[in-house]
Write a protein that holds these residues in place. Sequence first.
Motif, PDB file in Angstrom:
ATOM      1  N   ILE A   6     -60.074 -55.155 -13.113  1.00  0.00           N
ATOM      2  CA  ILE A   6     -58.914 -54.563 -12.440  1.00  0.00           C
ATOM      3  C   ILE A   6     -59.380 -53.284 -11.750  1.00  0.00           C
ATOM      4  CG2 ILE A   6     -56.584 -53.633 -12.731  1.00  0.00           C
ATOM      5  CD1 ILE A   6     -56.539 -55.296 -15.395  1.00  0.00           C
ATOM      6  N   PRO A   7     -59.490 -53.332 -10.444  1.00  0.00           N
ATOM      7  CA  PRO A   7     -59.975 -52.123  -9.780  1.00  0.00           C
ATOM      8  C   PRO A   7     -58.925 -51.016  -9.841  1.00  0.00           C
ATOM      9  CG  PRO A   7     -59.281 -53.731  -8.145  1.00  0.00           C
ATOM     10  CD  PRO A   7     -59.082 -54.370  -9.493  1.00  0.00           C
ATOM     11  N   THR A   8     -59.368 -49.787 -10.006  1.00  0.00           N
ATOM     12  CA  THR A   8     -58.427 -48.685  -9.868  1.00  0.00           C
ATOM     13  C   THR A   8     -58.407 -48.310  -8.399  1.00  0.00           C
ATOM     14  OG1 THR A   8     -60.224 -47.246 -10.460  1.00  0.00           O
ATOM     15  CG2 THR A   8     -58.595 -47.682 -12.172  1.00  0.00           C
ATOM     16  N   ARG A   9     -57.233 -48.072  -7.916  1.00  0.00           N
ATOM     17  CA  ARG A   9     -57.127 -47.802  -6.491  1.00  0.00           C
ATOM     18  C   ARG A   9     -57.674 -46.421  -6.148  1.00  0.00           C
ATOM     19  NH1 ARG A   9     -51.073 -49.645  -5.506  1.00  0.00           N
ATOM     20  NH2 ARG A   9     -51.039 -49.942  -7.756  1.00  0.00           N
ATOM     21  N   THR A  10     -58.236 -46.341  -4.980  1.00  0.00           N
ATOM     22  CA  THR A  10     -58.863 -45.103  -4.524  1.00  0.00           C
ATOM     23  C   THR A  10     -57.841 -43.989  -4.338  1.00  0.00           C
ATOM     24  OG1 THR A  10     -59.971 -46.683  -3.125  1.00  0.00           O
ATOM     25  CG2 THR A  10     -60.609 -44.406  -2.842  1.00  0.00           C
ATOM     26  N   THR A  11     -56.679 -44.382  -3.863  1.00  0.00           N
ATOM     27  CA  THR A  11     -55.689 -43.392  -3.462  1.00  0.00           C
ATOM     28  C   THR A  11     -54.625 -43.297  -4.542  1.00  0.00           C
ATOM     29  OG1 THR A  11     -56.199 -44.007  -1.221  1.00  0.00           O
ATOM     30  CG2 THR A  11     -54.221 -42.716  -1.528  1.00  0.00           C
ATOM     31  N   ARG A  12     -54.472 -42.131  -5.125  1.00  0.00           N
ATOM     32  CA  ARG A  12     -53.618 -41.987  -6.297  1.00  0.00           C
ATOM     33  C   ARG A  12     -52.719 -40.772  -6.205  1.00  0.00           C
ATOM     34  NH1 ARG A  12     -57.910 -42.081 -11.081  1.00  0.00           N
ATOM     35  NH2 ARG A  12     -58.576 -44.210 -10.723  1.00  0.00           N
ATOM     36  N   ALA A  13     -51.579 -40.904  -6.847  1.00  0.00           N
ATOM     37  CA  ALA A  13     -50.720 -39.750  -7.065  1.00  0.00           C
ATOM     38  C   ALA A  13     -50.748 -39.497  -8.566  1.00  0.00           C
ATOM     39  CB  ALA A  13     -49.300 -40.032  -6.592  1.00  0.00           C
ATOM     40  N   VAL A  14     -51.325 -38.384  -8.961  1.00  0.00           N
ATOM     41  CA  VAL A  14     -51.371 -38.044 -10.382  1.00  0.00           C
ATOM     42  C   VAL A  14     -50.144 -37.179 -10.671  1.00  0.00           C
ATOM     43  CG1 VAL A  14     -52.722 -36.966 -12.207  1.00  0.00           C
ATOM     44  CG2 VAL A  14     -53.879 -38.100 -10.288  1.00  0.00           C
ATOM     45  N   ILE A  15     -49.311 -37.653 -11.601  1.00  0.00           N
ATOM     46  CA  ILE A  15     -48.039 -36.986 -11.886  1.00  0.00           C
ATOM     47  C   ILE A  15     -48.138 -36.300 -13.238  1.00  0.00           C
ATOM     48  CG2 ILE A  15     -45.530 -37.293 -12.123  1.00  0.00           C
ATOM     49  CD1 ILE A  15     -46.550 -38.154  -9.352  1.00  0.00           C
ATOM     50  N   ASP A  16     -48.039 -34.986 -13.224  1.00  0.00           N
ATOM     51  CA  ASP A  16     -48.181 -34.190 -14.438  1.00  0.00           C
ATOM     52  C   ASP A  16     -46.791 -33.948 -15.051  1.00  0.00           C
ATOM     53  OD1 ASP A  16     -48.495 -32.231 -16.352  1.00  0.00           O
ATOM     54  OD2 ASP A  16     -49.816 -30.973 -15.139  1.00  0.00           O
ATOM     55  N   LEU A  17     -46.472 -34.732 -16.066  1.00  0.00           N
ATOM     56  CA  LEU A  17     -45.134 -34.658 -16.656  1.00  0.00           C
ATOM     57  C   LEU A  17     -44.901 -33.344 -17.395  1.00  0.00           C
ATOM     58  CD1 LEU A  17     -44.875 -38.344 -17.929  1.00  0.00           C
ATOM     59  CD2 LEU A  17     -43.733 -37.349 -15.939  1.00  0.00           C
ATOM     60  N   SER A  18     -45.969 -32.779 -17.945  1.00  0.00           N
ATOM     61  CA  SER A  18     -45.772 -31.502 -18.639  1.00  0.00           C
ATOM     62  C   SER A  18     -45.444 -30.394 -17.634  1.00  0.00           C
ATOM     63  CB  SER A  18     -46.973 -31.136 -19.516  1.00  0.00           C
ATOM     64  OG  SER A  18     -48.145 -31.221 -18.771  1.00  0.00           O
ATOM     65  N   ALA A  19     -46.002 -30.472 -16.436  1.00  0.00           N
ATOM     66  CA  ALA A  19     -45.645 -29.497 -15.392  1.00  0.00           C
ATOM     67  C   ALA A  19     -44.160 -29.626 -15.047  1.00  0.00           C
ATOM     68  CB  ALA A  19     -46.505 -29.710 -14.148  1.00  0.00           C
ATOM     69  N   CYS A  20     -43.671 -30.851 -15.000  1.00  0.00           N
ATOM     70  CA  CYS A  20     -42.259 -31.082 -14.688  1.00  0.00           C
ATOM     71  C   CYS A  20     -41.363 -30.464 -15.761  1.00  0.00           C
ATOM     72  CB  CYS A  20     -42.032 -32.590 -14.565  1.00  0.00           C
ATOM     73  SG  CYS A  20     -40.453 -33.017 -13.873  1.00  0.00           S
ATOM     74  N   ARG A  21     -41.746 -30.633 -17.017  1.00  0.00           N
ATOM     75  CA  ARG A  21     -40.972 -30.010 -18.110  1.00  0.00           C
ATOM     76  C   ARG A  21     -41.036 -28.489 -18.041  1.00  0.00           C
ATOM     77  NH1 ARG A  21     -42.459 -34.627 -21.326  1.00  0.00           N
ATOM     78  NH2 ARG A  21     -44.470 -33.686 -21.711  1.00  0.00           N
ATOM     79  N   HIS A  22     -42.220 -27.984 -17.708  1.00  0.00           N
ATOM     80  CA  HIS A  22     -42.374 -26.530 -17.530  1.00  0.00           C
ATOM     81  C   HIS A  22     -41.410 -26.030 -16.435  1.00  0.00           C
ATOM     82  CE1 HIS A  22     -44.417 -22.681 -16.591  1.00  0.00           C
ATOM     83  NE2 HIS A  22     -44.187 -23.034 -15.327  1.00  0.00           N
ATOM     84  N   ASN A  23     -41.318 -26.764 -15.348  1.00  0.00           N
ATOM     85  CA  ASN A  23     -40.462 -26.339 -14.232  1.00  0.00           C
ATOM     86  C   ASN A  23     -38.980 -26.356 -14.632  1.00  0.00           C
ATOM     87  OD1 ASN A  23     -42.773 -26.064 -12.682  1.00  0.00           O
ATOM     88  ND2 ASN A  23     -42.638 -28.138 -11.830  1.00  0.00           N
ATOM     89  N   LEU A  24     -38.594 -27.368 -15.409  1.00  0.00           N
ATOM     90  CA  LEU A  24     -37.206 -27.421 -15.897  1.00  0.00           C
ATOM     91  C   LEU A  24     -36.908 -26.169 -16.731  1.00  0.00           C
ATOM     92  CD1 LEU A  24     -34.676 -29.444 -16.081  1.00  0.00           C
ATOM     93  CD2 LEU A  24     -35.452 -29.831 -18.403  1.00  0.00           C
ATOM     94  N   GLN A  25     -37.899 -25.786 -17.524  1.00  0.00           N
ATOM     95  CA  GLN A  25     -37.759 -24.586 -18.354  1.00  0.00           C
ATOM     96  C   GLN A  25     -37.550 -23.336 -17.489  1.00  0.00           C
ATOM     97  OE1 GLN A  25     -37.502 -25.825 -21.288  1.00  0.00           O
ATOM     98  NE2 GLN A  25     -36.757 -23.795 -21.890  1.00  0.00           N
ATOM     99  N   GLN A  26     -38.209 -23.300 -16.330  1.00  0.00           N
ATOM    100  CA  GLN A  26     -38.039 -22.145 -15.432  1.00  0.00           C
ATOM    101  C   GLN A  26     -36.595 -22.078 -14.919  1.00  0.00           C
ATOM    102  OE1 GLN A  26     -40.624 -19.968 -15.395  1.00  0.00           O
ATOM    103  NE2 GLN A  26     -41.344 -21.568 -16.791  1.00  0.00           N
ATOM    104  N   ALA A  27     -36.005 -23.239 -14.674  1.00  0.00           N
ATOM    105  CA  ALA A  27     -34.602 -23.271 -14.224  1.00  0.00           C
ATOM    106  C   ALA A  27     -33.696 -22.727 -15.324  1.00  0.00           C
ATOM    107  CB  ALA A  27     -34.196 -24.690 -13.846  1.00  0.00           C
ATOM    108  N   LYS A  28     -34.043 -23.058 -16.565  1.00  0.00           N
ATOM    109  CA  LYS A  28     -33.271 -22.587 -17.718  1.00  0.00           C
ATOM    110  C   LYS A  28     -33.414 -21.063 -17.863  1.00  0.00           C
ATOM    111  CE  LYS A  28     -30.676 -23.440 -21.111  1.00  0.00           C
ATOM    112  NZ  LYS A  28     -29.363 -24.059 -20.859  1.00  0.00           N
ATOM    113  N   LEU A  29     -34.653 -20.579 -17.735  1.00  0.00           N
ATOM    114  CA  LEU A  29     -34.899 -19.138 -17.880  1.00  0.00           C
ATOM    115  C   LEU A  29     -34.188 -18.325 -16.791  1.00  0.00           C
ATOM    116  CD1 LEU A  29     -38.731 -19.132 -18.722  1.00  0.00           C
ATOM    117  CD2 LEU A  29     -36.843 -18.463 -20.235  1.00  0.00           C
ATOM    118  N   ALA A  30     -34.116 -18.892 -15.586  1.00  0.00           N
ATOM    119  CA  ALA A  30     -33.503 -18.172 -14.475  1.00  0.00           C
ATOM    120  C   ALA A  30     -31.984 -18.072 -14.642  1.00  0.00           C
ATOM    121  CB  ALA A  30     -33.844 -18.850 -13.158  1.00  0.00           C
ATOM    122  N   ALA A  31     -31.415 -19.028 -15.370  1.00  0.00           N
ATOM    123  CA  ALA A  31     -29.955 -19.057 -15.536  1.00  0.00           C
ATOM    124  C   ALA A  31     -29.627 -19.548 -16.939  1.00  0.00           C
ATOM    125  CB  ALA A  31     -29.324 -19.980 -14.482  1.00  0.00           C
ATOM    126  N   PRO A  32     -29.884 -18.698 -17.942  1.00  0.00           N
ATOM    127  CA  PRO A  32     -29.792 -19.158 -19.339  1.00  0.00           C
ATOM    128  C   PRO A  32     -28.396 -19.587 -19.779  1.00  0.00           C
ATOM    129  CG  PRO A  32     -30.364 -16.803 -19.225  1.00  0.00           C
ATOM    130  CD  PRO A  32     -30.351 -17.309 -17.831  1.00  0.00           C
TER     131      PRO A  32
END
Length: 378
Positions: A6-32
């Motif tokens: 199964i070849p891995t494709r050359t062109t990829r989107a790597v999605i960092d789920l922990s970064a997404c959770r971190h960003n949600l936390q920033q929304a919480k901190l800005a408006a607790p």
Amino acid sequence: MTEKIIPTRTTRAVIDLSACRHNLQQAKLAAPDSRLIAVIKANAYGHGMLNIAHALNETDMFAVARVEEAVMLRESGIKKPILLLEGFTSEAELILVSRYDLDCVVHHESQIQILEKSNSKTSNEIKINAWLKIDTGMHRLGFVIEEVESTYKRLSLLNKFKQPLQIMTHLANADDKNDQTTLNQIDIFNQKIETIKKINSDPNTIEFSIANSAGILGWPLSHSNWNRPGILLYGVSPFINELADEHNLKPVMTLKSQIISIKKLNKGEPVGYAGEYICEKNMRIGIVAIGYGDGYPRHAKTGTPVLINNKRSQLLGRVSMDMICVDLTDLNDTKIYDSVTLWGKGLPVEEVAAHAGTIAYDLLCGVTKRVEFIYTEK
Ligand SMILES: *Cc1c(COP(=O)(O)O)cnc(C)c1O
């Protein structure tokens, strides 16, 4: 026995789920004091709706634009409330809204008629949660100011709602911190809220929502019971001329490919379709396996930044369907199959969007199915 490759494709989107959770936390901190409605419409701005939804345990609610998106979330096991930002457009959709227990924006007369019609059929026990949308100046969805009170009264008479009607609006210019339109919109909204509270016997049960990402991070007066972060969840600045890391946001998608050919060209030789770029000197050119068929913007111009082995270089000439050409002249140690980052970690998508005459939202939403999506947790 032959092994299945199964070849891995050359062109990829790597999605960092922990970064997404971190960003949600920033929304919480800005408006607790506000609860969060994570906006994951349009396949979570191109990141993969189901993966993002299952990663965001900390949100209080989700929002999508279309009924199909909400149904997909429910069928994948999402139990949290889901708000439909465009509501329903037919009786058939209203039945789905009720069956899948969705919250609904009511923004137009025709939706009230659909509700009234379904009300007259006593066999059909339809009950929903509704959010009355007020148009405070965006002039897209929502009831105009003069109609809000009468609409509110009319809806209140329908025996259709599980909870008191909630009230919302959407900001049109919040991405520009110098634009006073936002304060105007907030003002108009708050005035209407006061009148609605007066005609409600239990005014404290009504809840409100104004803020999108830009409202959350830049306009504290827009914070209310519910805030609706979208683009900030994906690690992109909601403001013009400001980058995400100024707001402690981390990019979620990193779009990558590889160099699949390298060649030397002489001064005066053209590169790519229509020879739009002409070598200014003797140059070394890399061909990268990504193009508009993958969602790389065709309107990106010569000079659009790319990262090669974590060093900056630039796009040369026209973007093709499957390939782009990049400048390797000053990157002597670059080899065939070296990795190239088109945007994400180390290269803000906002910057690439500016070079392509568009916004980051557009680039993120546009990554196509040909690209392999890889989800990481750190
Ligand atoms: C898309 C959308 C949002 C999220 O906006 P961002 O700018 O991505 O934060 C919020 N509210 C409504 C009504 C939307 O359509």
